[in-house]
Design a protein around this motif. Sequence first.
Motif, PDB file in Angstrom:
ATOM      1  N   SER A 170     -39.069 -66.824  33.829  1.00  0.00           N
ATOM      2  CA  SER A 170     -40.200 -67.648  33.416  1.00  0.00           C
ATOM      3  C   SER A 170     -41.448 -66.771  33.418  1.00  0.00           C
ATOM      4  N   GLY A 171     -41.995 -66.528  32.244  1.00  0.00           N
ATOM      5  CA  GLY A 171     -43.204 -65.722  32.135  1.00  0.00           C
ATOM      6  C   GLY A 171     -42.986 -64.257  31.836  1.00  0.00           C
ATOM      7  N   ILE A 172     -41.740 -63.792  31.805  1.00  0.00           N
ATOM      8  CA  ILE A 172     -41.442 -62.409  31.441  1.00  0.00           C
ATOM      9  C   ILE A 172     -40.329 -62.404  30.411  1.00  0.00           C
ATOM     10  N   ASP A 173     -40.136 -61.274  29.759  1.00  0.00           N
ATOM     11  CA  ASP A 173     -39.114 -61.149  28.738  1.00  0.00           C
ATOM     12  C   ASP A 173     -37.725 -61.018  29.383  1.00  0.00           C
ATOM     13  N   PHE A 174     -36.772 -61.782  28.879  1.00  0.00           N
ATOM     14  CA  PHE A 174     -35.428 -61.770  29.456  1.00  0.00           C
ATOM     15  C   PHE A 174     -34.782 -60.388  29.336  1.00  0.00           C
ATOM     16  N   ASN A 175     -34.936 -59.733  28.201  1.00  0.00           N
ATOM     17  CA  ASN A 175     -34.333 -58.418  28.006  1.00  0.00           C
ATOM     18  C   ASN A 175     -34.958 -57.378  28.935  1.00  0.00           C
ATOM     19  N   ARG A 176     -36.228 -57.583  29.274  1.00  0.00           N
ATOM     20  CA  ARG A 176     -36.874 -56.671  30.210  1.00  0.00           C
ATOM     21  C   ARG A 176     -36.245 -56.778  31.594  1.00  0.00           C
ATOM     22  N   LEU A 177     -35.910 -58.011  31.987  1.00  0.00           N
ATOM     23  CA  LEU A 177     -35.233 -58.203  33.278  1.00  0.00           C
ATOM     24  C   LEU A 177     -33.877 -57.516  33.284  1.00  0.00           C
ATOM     25  N   GLN A 178     -33.149 -57.626  32.202  1.00  0.00           N
ATOM     26  CA  GLN A 178     -31.836 -56.976  32.123  1.00  0.00           C
ATOM     27  C   GLN A 178     -31.963 -55.466  32.280  1.00  0.00           C
ATOM     28  N   LEU A 179     -32.984 -54.890  31.665  1.00  0.00           N
ATOM     29  CA  LEU A 179     -33.198 -53.438  31.786  1.00  0.00           C
ATOM     30  C   LEU A 179     -33.502 -53.058  33.229  1.00  0.00           C
ATOM     31  N   ILE A 180     -34.368 -53.841  33.887  1.00  0.00           N
ATOM     32  CA  ILE A 180     -34.736 -53.534  35.276  1.00  0.00           C
ATOM     33  C   ILE A 180     -33.523 -53.650  36.199  1.00  0.00           C
ATOM     34  N   LEU A 181     -32.705 -54.680  36.006  1.00  0.00           N
ATOM     35  CA  LEU A 181     -31.503 -54.854  36.827  1.00  0.00           C
ATOM     36  C   LEU A 181     -30.537 -53.689  36.636  1.00  0.00           C
ATOM     37  N   SER A 204     -46.889 -57.072  29.157  1.00  0.00           N
ATOM     38  CA  SER A 204     -46.995 -55.629  29.353  1.00  0.00           C
ATOM     39  C   SER A 204     -45.865 -55.099  30.237  1.00  0.00           C
ATOM     40  N   PRO A 205     -45.313 -53.917  29.903  1.00  0.00           N
ATOM     41  CA  PRO A 205     -44.306 -53.284  30.765  1.00  0.00           C
ATOM     42  C   PRO A 205     -44.890 -52.757  32.065  1.00  0.00           C
ATOM     43  N   ALA A 206     -46.223 -52.844  32.234  1.00  0.00           N
ATOM     44  CA  ALA A 206     -46.849 -52.402  33.484  1.00  0.00           C
ATOM     45  C   ALA A 206     -46.366 -53.216  34.677  1.00  0.00           C
ATOM     46  N   ALA A 207     -45.826 -54.403  34.418  1.00  0.00           N
ATOM     47  CA  ALA A 207     -45.357 -55.270  35.497  1.00  0.00           C
ATOM     48  C   ALA A 207     -43.933 -54.932  35.945  1.00  0.00           C
ATOM     49  N   ASP A 208     -43.295 -53.943  35.324  1.00  0.00           N
ATOM     50  CA  ASP A 208     -41.899 -53.624  35.651  1.00  0.00           C
ATOM     51  C   ASP A 208     -41.700 -53.344  37.131  1.00  0.00           C
ATOM     52  N   LEU A 209     -42.577 -52.539  37.704  1.00  0.00           N
ATOM     53  CA  LEU A 209     -42.406 -52.142  39.107  1.00  0.00           C
ATOM     54  C   LEU A 209     -42.590 -53.339  40.034  1.00  0.00           C
ATOM     55  N   GLY A 210     -43.518 -54.213  39.720  1.00  0.00           N
ATOM     56  CA  GLY A 210     -43.708 -55.420  40.521  1.00  0.00           C
ATOM     57  C   GLY A 210     -42.500 -56.334  40.457  1.00  0.00           C
ATOM     58  N   ILE A 211     -41.910 -56.466  39.263  1.00  0.00           N
ATOM     59  CA  ILE A 211     -40.702 -57.281  39.111  1.00  0.00           C
ATOM     60  C   ILE A 211     -39.556 -56.673  39.907  1.00  0.00           C
ATOM     61  N   ALA A 212     -39.403 -55.352  39.816  1.00  0.00           N
ATOM     62  CA  ALA A 212     -38.329 -54.671  40.549  1.00  0.00           C
ATOM     63  C   ALA A 212     -38.491 -54.862  42.053  1.00  0.00           C
ATOM     64  N   ILE A 256     -40.941 -48.917  34.162  1.00  0.00           N
ATOM     65  CA  ILE A 256     -39.687 -48.301  34.613  1.00  0.00           C
ATOM     66  C   ILE A 256     -38.931 -47.781  33.401  1.00  0.00           C
ATOM     67  N   GLY A 257     -38.614 -46.500  33.412  1.00  0.00           N
ATOM     68  CA  GLY A 257     -37.855 -45.899  32.330  1.00  0.00           C
ATOM     69  C   GLY A 257     -36.358 -46.017  32.552  1.00  0.00           C
ATOM     70  N   LEU A 258     -35.590 -45.705  31.536  1.00  0.00           N
ATOM     71  CA  LEU A 258     -34.131 -45.807  31.626  1.00  0.00           C
ATOM     72  C   LEU A 258     -33.548 -44.785  32.595  1.00  0.00           C
ATOM     73  N   LEU A 259     -34.265 -43.700  32.821  1.00  0.00           N
ATOM     74  CA  LEU A 259     -33.781 -42.657  33.728  1.00  0.00           C
ATOM     75  C   LEU A 259     -34.230 -42.888  35.160  1.00  0.00           C
ATOM     76  N   GLY A 260     -34.853 -44.051  35.415  1.00  0.00           N
ATOM     77  CA  GLY A 260     -35.273 -44.376  36.773  1.00  0.00           C
ATOM     78  C   GLY A 260     -36.646 -43.854  37.137  1.00  0.00           C
ATOM     79  N   GLU A 261     -37.366 -43.281  36.177  1.00  0.00           N
ATOM     80  CA  GLU A 261     -38.700 -42.753  36.465  1.00  0.00           C
ATOM     81  C   GLU A 261     -39.743 -43.868  36.354  1.00  0.00           C
TER      82      GLU A 261
END
Length: 427
Positions: A315-326, A354-362, A384-389
């Motif tokens: 809710s409030g974030i992109d579903f595909n973004r969550l899949q990438l973070i997981l 914004s992808p800036a929230a990736d680290l907070g979601i993780a 968060i990049g695909l290589l974990g950076e």
Amino acid sequence: MTNYICSSCGEPSSSWYGKCPACGQWNTLGKAEVDSTSAKKKGKATPAKLATFKNVASIKSSKLETGIYEIDRVLAGGFSPGQVALLAGEPGVGKSTLLLKGLSKLKVLYASGEESTDQVADRARRVGINLDNFLFTDESQVESIIEAAKDNIKKFQIIVIDSVQTIHSGDVLSAAGSVSQIRSCVDLLSDFVKEYQKTLVIVGHVNKAGDIAGPKTLEHLVDSVFYLEGDKNSSYRVLRARKNRFGTTDEVGLFEMHESGLQPVKNPTAFIDYDRSPQPGRAITATIEGSRALFFEIQCLVSPTNFALPRRVVSGIDFNRLQLILAALKKHLYLSLDNSDVFVSVVGGLSIKSPAADLGIAMSIISSAKNKAVPTSTLFFGEIGLLGEIRHIYKEEQIEKEAKRFGFSKIYSASKTATLRDIGRLF
């Protein structure tokens, strides 16, 4: 020659079908006699008027300011003469209330096909709006609205149509709200305001899929598209520009619903509940919206699943973004959630693009999965990049500066932590 035109979407067809090939509606194709010579204009065409850019005046000097900073911020200084703007949002989110409040200092012709004069006037008094600047009509036929506007052309600056799904044209046979009706009405209104240099604001509803109800081409017919977002059960609202030919689309306006209507929010940390004690699954993140930093609270619940295929609900974030973070957490932190349901939500019914929230979601996911709370004064932001950076984001220094000003003692970003494994060591 004989042609067939769909009364729902307006698409032509060379032969009759029971179901329109374009929009899929049944029994909407009707005969339309077309003269093959009508498309050819007889006589010599009138030369088009040409102008040089140096003789064109700047539109900044003619901006119509609303007097509400959060609205003028999104409008890039205010409305422009001849501008056609679309304000969209879910039913009941506060579009009409925002317009009444935001346009109260301007001269407005307000046409409402949804509410009567008494209903709109009563709401205006409830939110403390001066009604002297409003001309109101509950007429739903667009030709009648335009004729009334011509008769009172000097008494208003802005025309409001609330909403576009309720008005109709007498020249179109389909029902109000159909694709052909909406397209025809917007064309007539747009031609009128362009000719007389007035401003047109159209209200449109958003359907369950998150799109503006009606034709997608409606967004191409207007100069600006604004979305009012927010959960109806929450008091906070966000005004975003998706398209704006008269300014930027980066800025957002923040509002909070009160008994007196929508009030501007100046504090970028208003969405965070500081009174709540630290709990597992809660993390604070930040993004840049236009020229300022905004802070959001992310909540996550990780629980054992009862199904063969675990659920992922957002809710409030992109579903595909969550899949990438997981996937990144599983690959680089060996945190497997294949047997767990994961629910992630942005508090307040808000949305983060914004992808800036990736680290907070993780961090909210890690905190919930390991059942360890994150201190309230800790901030996480970064892509968060695909290589974990952890990747740097736009205006990272500005976010850190604002975070320190609002009391965040620990800040984790790409400048402090290079990879996900560095974050994983916190737990």
